[in-house]
Design an enzyme around this catalytic site. Structure first.
Site, PDB file in Angstrom:
ATOM      1  N   TYR A 112      -1.640  -1.006  10.891  1.00 47.52           N
ATOM      2  CA  TYR A 112      -1.940  -1.592   9.579  1.00 47.52           C
ATOM      3  C   TYR A 112      -0.819  -1.255   8.590  1.00 47.52           C
ATOM      4  CZ  TYR A 112      -3.510  -1.233   4.783  1.00 47.52           C
ATOM      5  OH  TYR A 112      -3.550  -1.290   3.417  1.00 47.52           O
ATOM      6  N   LYS A 115       2.343  -3.598   6.555  1.00 45.81           N
ATOM      7  CA  LYS A 115       2.717  -3.602   5.127  1.00 45.81           C
ATOM      8  C   LYS A 115       4.218  -3.309   4.986  1.00 45.81           C
ATOM      9  CE  LYS A 115      -1.368  -4.345   3.396  1.00 45.81           C
ATOM     10  NZ  LYS A 115      -1.672  -5.632   2.770  1.00 45.81           N
ATOM     11  N   SER A 167       0.835  -1.206   0.000  1.00 45.24           N
ATOM     12  CA  SER A 167       0.000   0.000   0.000  1.00 45.24           C
ATOM     13  C   SER A 167       0.866   1.250   0.000  1.00 45.24           C
ATOM     14  CB  SER A 167      -0.853  -0.025   1.273  1.00 45.24           C
ATOM     15  OG  SER A 167      -1.386   1.246   1.548  1.00 45.24           O
TER      16      SER A 167
HETATM   17  N1  UFG Z   1     -12.629  11.253   3.906  1.00 46.46           N
HETATM   18  C1  UFG Z   1     -13.621  12.122   4.309  1.00 46.46           C
HETATM   19  N2  UFG Z   1     -14.742  11.580   4.857  1.00 46.46           N
HETATM   20  C2  UFG Z   1     -14.928  10.247   5.027  1.00 46.46           C
HETATM   21  C3  UFG Z   1     -13.901   9.373   4.609  1.00 46.46           C
HETATM   22  C4  UFG Z   1     -12.756   9.911   4.061  1.00 46.46           C
HETATM   23  O1  UFG Z   1     -13.493  13.343   4.177  1.00 46.46           O
HETATM   24  O2  UFG Z   1     -15.976   9.838   5.553  1.00 46.46           O
HETATM   25  C5  UFG Z   1     -11.416  11.796   3.273  1.00 46.46           C
HETATM   26  C6  UFG Z   1     -10.148  11.534   4.056  1.00 46.46           C
HETATM   27  O3  UFG Z   1      -9.950  12.514   5.030  1.00 46.46           O
HETATM   28  C7  UFG Z   1      -9.098  11.533   2.931  1.00 46.46           C
HETATM   29  C8  UFG Z   1      -9.869  10.992   1.728  1.00 46.46           C
HETATM   30  O4  UFG Z   1     -11.238  11.180   2.030  1.00 46.46           O
HETATM   31  O5  UFG Z   1      -8.705  12.853   2.645  1.00 46.46           O
HETATM   32  C9  UFG Z   1      -9.620   9.513   1.475  1.00 46.46           C
HETATM   33  O6  UFG Z   1      -9.865   8.782   2.669  1.00 46.46           O
HETATM   34  P1  UFG Z   1      -9.989   7.191   2.676  1.00 46.46           P
HETATM   35  O7  UFG Z   1     -10.318   6.791   4.082  1.00 46.46           O
HETATM   36  O8  UFG Z   1     -10.912   6.734   1.603  1.00 46.46           O
HETATM   37  O9  UFG Z   1      -8.548   6.704   2.261  1.00 46.46           O
HETATM   38  P2  UFG Z   1      -7.134   6.980   2.938  1.00 46.46           P
HETATM   39  O10 UFG Z   1      -6.318   7.696   1.911  1.00 46.46           O
HETATM   40  O11 UFG Z   1      -7.243   7.570   4.272  1.00 46.46           O
HETATM   41  O12 UFG Z   1      -6.654   5.485   3.178  1.00 46.46           O
HETATM   42  C10 UFG Z   1      -6.344   4.671   2.085  1.00 46.46           C
HETATM   43  C11 UFG Z   1      -6.609   3.220   2.432  1.00 46.46           C
HETATM   44  C12 UFG Z   1      -5.684   2.744   3.478  1.00 46.46           C
HETATM   45  C13 UFG Z   1      -4.264   3.104   3.158  1.00 46.46           C
HETATM   46  C14 UFG Z   1      -4.152   4.581   2.876  1.00 46.46           C
HETATM   47  C15 UFG Z   1      -2.779   5.031   2.477  1.00 46.46           C
HETATM   48  O13 UFG Z   1      -7.917   3.038   2.872  1.00 46.46           O
HETATM   49  O14 UFG Z   1      -5.789   1.352   3.535  1.00 46.46           O
HETATM   50  O15 UFG Z   1      -5.027   4.894   1.806  1.00 46.46           O
HETATM   51  O16 UFG Z   1      -2.353   4.310   1.393  1.00 46.46           O
HETATM   52  F1  UFG Z   1      -3.485   2.828   4.230  1.00 46.46           F
END
Ligand code: UFG
Length: 334
Positions: free
Chosen positions: A149, A153, A124
């Site tokens: 998590y 990785k 990831s």
């Molecule tokens: N976000 C919101 N509201 C929500 C969910 C997410 O505003 O309800 C925002 C987050 O703050 C972020 C973006 O949307 O800016 C993406 O968030 P995600 O949770 O969809 O994804 P992340 O980038 O946080 O996490 C993903 C994967 C993880 C991995 C990470 C880094 O889910 O498994 O990328 O690679 F670790």
């Protein structure tokens, strides 16, 4: 030639199995359904009109895993079996370290015992932690992970590097995924998070369909184009195809350890995602601005050129495809 797919009933695993079967590969799946649904296996058959072998086992169970290797001529392994919820990993680090790291070690040890030396690992972009600069290339600094998590990785990547150094006869491919979204165009398989989703796209589709009330946008004061977080969203079918290319590479090479980013190279903000979803589905997404989520970074997107040059892979699907297919999947399910 049989490919063993651990976690093959899960989100990325199931889409990869579809692509493998389409390529005419023989597939053996193991899954314990800890975060997946047995019906997915039937859907894979419906999509591809092809069959595969399936074992309902936990990859930590060495005896049962050995039986799979005894009963099948495995040529390569793709490992998707791992827990992946960032928040849960902070609450239950031991559970994450045991399942992800011990599981991978049991699998690798079994491979070694049976002389199987081709391994594709589902890593990831989280291994990059908070990027010093974007776009992220594969030689960017790794290890500044912010949750267990992500650390699993990172550790598994290190373990694989050591395995490669010591034995020197393995072919290993580490694929660093950016943000997988979307679903198969049939709408039969897709992401089915248990409970309230943590990730953006599953949350958006549930707000649009009325299952959830409104989206909280976690922060609008980041140093990004509109203040909301920027990520590299990639269609899960494009991602699945990256695994086929990785296997082809391992088939051609005598030995090697390769690392590739699988992303599109384009970052979209949360607000852009909401707008793109509304435009491609005609559905409204109610949202409010909420405080930043702990551990989030402002901006993360890939430089995907290495995968293009060395694997001949690049993401083809558009943001519209990602939104439409995510929506299609939840509608078929409801
Ligand atoms: N976000 C919101 N509201 C929500 C969910 C997410 O505003 O309800 C925002 C987050 O703050 C972020 C973006 O949307 O800016 C993406 O968030 P995600 O949770 O969809 O994804 P992340 O980038 O946080 O996490 C993903 C994967 C993880 C991995 C990470 C880094 O889910 O498994 O990328 O690679 F670790």
């Amino acid at each position: 030639m049989s490919i063993l797919v651990t976690g093959g009933a899960g989100y990325i695993g199931s889409h990869t199995v579809v692509e493998l079967l389409k390529e005419g590969k023989e597939v053996v799946i193991i899954d314990n359904f800890s975060n997946s649904n047995p019906q997915t296996l039937e859907k894979i058959k419906e999509i591809t009109n092809k069959d595969f072998k399936f074992y309902e086992i936990d990859y930590l169970n060495k005896e049962k895993l050995k039986k799979v290797f005894e009963e099948n001529k495995i040529d390569a392994v793709i490992n998707f079996a791992g827990y992946k919820a960032v928040g849960e990993s902070v609450k239950e680090p031991i559970k994450y370290y045991i399942n992800n790291i011990s599981g991978a070690l049991v699998l690798l040890e079994t491979m070694k015992e049976f002389g199987v030396k081709k391994f594709v690992f589902s890593s990831s972009a989280t291994v990059y932690g908070n990027p010093e600069k974007v776009p992220l290339t594969e030689d960017s600094k790794v290890g500044g992970t912010t949750n267990p998590y992500g650390t699993t990785k990172f550790f598994i990547e290190r373990i694989l590097e050591d395995i490669y150094k010591s034995y020197n006869t393995w072919d290993i491919c580490i694929l660093r995924y950016f943000n997988p979204v979307g679903a198969h165009e049939s709408g039969l398989i897709g992401e089915e998070p248990k409970g309230v989703p943590n990730n953006l796209m599953p949350y958006i589709v549930r707000v649009a369909s009325g299952i959830l009330n409104e989206l909280s946008i976690f922060g609008n004061d980041y140093d990004t184009k509109d203040g909301t977080g920027v990520r590299d969203y990639i269609h899960v079918v494009d991602l699945a195809k990256g695994h086929i290319k990785a296997l082809e590479k391992l088939d051609k090479e005598q030995k090697g350890l390769f690392i590739y980013n699988l992303g599109t190279g384009t970052g979209y903000s949360v607000l852009e995602m909401v707008k793109a979803f509304e435009k491609s589905t005609g559905k409204k997404v109610k949202y409010k601005i909420a405080p930043r989520r702990a551990g989030d970074i402002a901006i993360c997107y890939a430089d995907p050129r290495k995968a293009k040059q060395e694997l001949g892979w690049e993401a083809k699907k558009t943001l519209e495809d990602m939104c439409r297919d995510s929506w299609n999947f939840i509608n078929k399910k409801c």
